[in-house]
Design an enzyme around this catalytic site. Sequence first.
Site, PDB file in Angstrom:
ATOM      1  N   CYS A   1       0.589  -1.165  -0.010  1.00 34.99           N
ATOM      2  CA  CYS A   1      -0.041   0.085  -0.059  1.00 34.99           C
ATOM      3  C   CYS A   1       0.962   1.077   0.108  1.00 34.99           C
ATOM      4  O   CYS A   1       1.624   1.630  -1.041  1.00 34.99           O
ATOM      5  CB  CYS A   1      -1.102  -0.128   1.180  1.00 34.99           C
ATOM      6  SG  CYS A   1      -2.193   1.185   1.200  1.00 34.99           S
ATOM      7  N   HIS A   2       0.842   2.153   1.016  1.00 29.47           N
ATOM      8  CA  HIS A   2       1.688   3.193   1.268  1.00 29.47           C
ATOM      9  C   HIS A   2       3.126   2.764   1.762  1.00 29.47           C
ATOM     10  O   HIS A   2       3.686   3.994   1.817  1.00 29.47           O
ATOM     11  CB  HIS A   2       0.874   4.442   1.954  1.00 29.47           C
ATOM     12  CG  HIS A   2      -0.154   4.927   1.480  1.00 29.47           C
ATOM     13  ND1 HIS A   2      -1.409   4.270   1.196  1.00 29.47           N
ATOM     14  CD2 HIS A   2      -0.245   6.281   1.091  1.00 29.47           C
ATOM     15  CE1 HIS A   2      -2.164   4.944   0.842  1.00 29.47           C
ATOM     16  NE2 HIS A   2      -1.775   6.150   0.490  1.00 29.47           N
ATOM     17  N   ALA A   3       3.293   1.900   2.138  1.00 26.89           N
ATOM     18  CA  ALA A   3       4.706   1.278   2.933  1.00 26.89           C
ATOM     19  C   ALA A   3       5.930   1.470   1.946  1.00 26.89           C
ATOM     20  O   ALA A   3       6.913   1.627   2.364  1.00 26.89           O
ATOM     21  CB  ALA A   3       4.564   0.136   3.636  1.00 26.89           C
TER      22      ALA A   3
END
Length: 186
Positions: free
Chosen positions: A111-113
């Site tokens: 995801c945003h990692a």
Amino acid sequence: MQNLQNKKILILATNGFEQSELEVPRDKLRGAGATVDIVSPESGEITGWDTDDWGEAVKVDKTLDSVSADDYDAIVLPGGQINPDLLRVNDKALALIKTFWEQKKVVAAVCHAPWLLVETGIAKGRKMTSFNSIKQDVINAGAHWEDSPVVADQGLVTSRNPGDLDAFCEKIAEEINEGKHLSRAA
């Protein structure tokens, strides 16, 4: 899912992790036989974000100050917007992620990692995916962004979103069982 007996996996997170992006990999990797530690800068518990509101607390097994990449086979980085944004300004968290990469161990981000992979310089020259809203950040960091559910590039595993977690976990297990990724030149 491939057998992960005798493998140790570190999940690095802080408050605001996307609930499913920590819990699903934790449970699936443990179910495959791995020892999985939740590691955070904070001790006690950290609270997740569940789609559009605060979620459940998760017990922290070890603090960031007390762990070493030497003791693990892989690091998993859950997303959500808050979690990686807080961790990407934490020098100790970034140093730990870089050490996993330098030791040629599996680094997995969902995801945003991938923001953390951008911040550490790991993204440069790598095939990756991410949540669509950070696509340009990943490209600007020199990565080759793909619109795919899961992308693996020599031990680097990235995934777009929570809907792809089963495939993400399968690919993590596969990459761990392949062993060290010795030819990582971008």
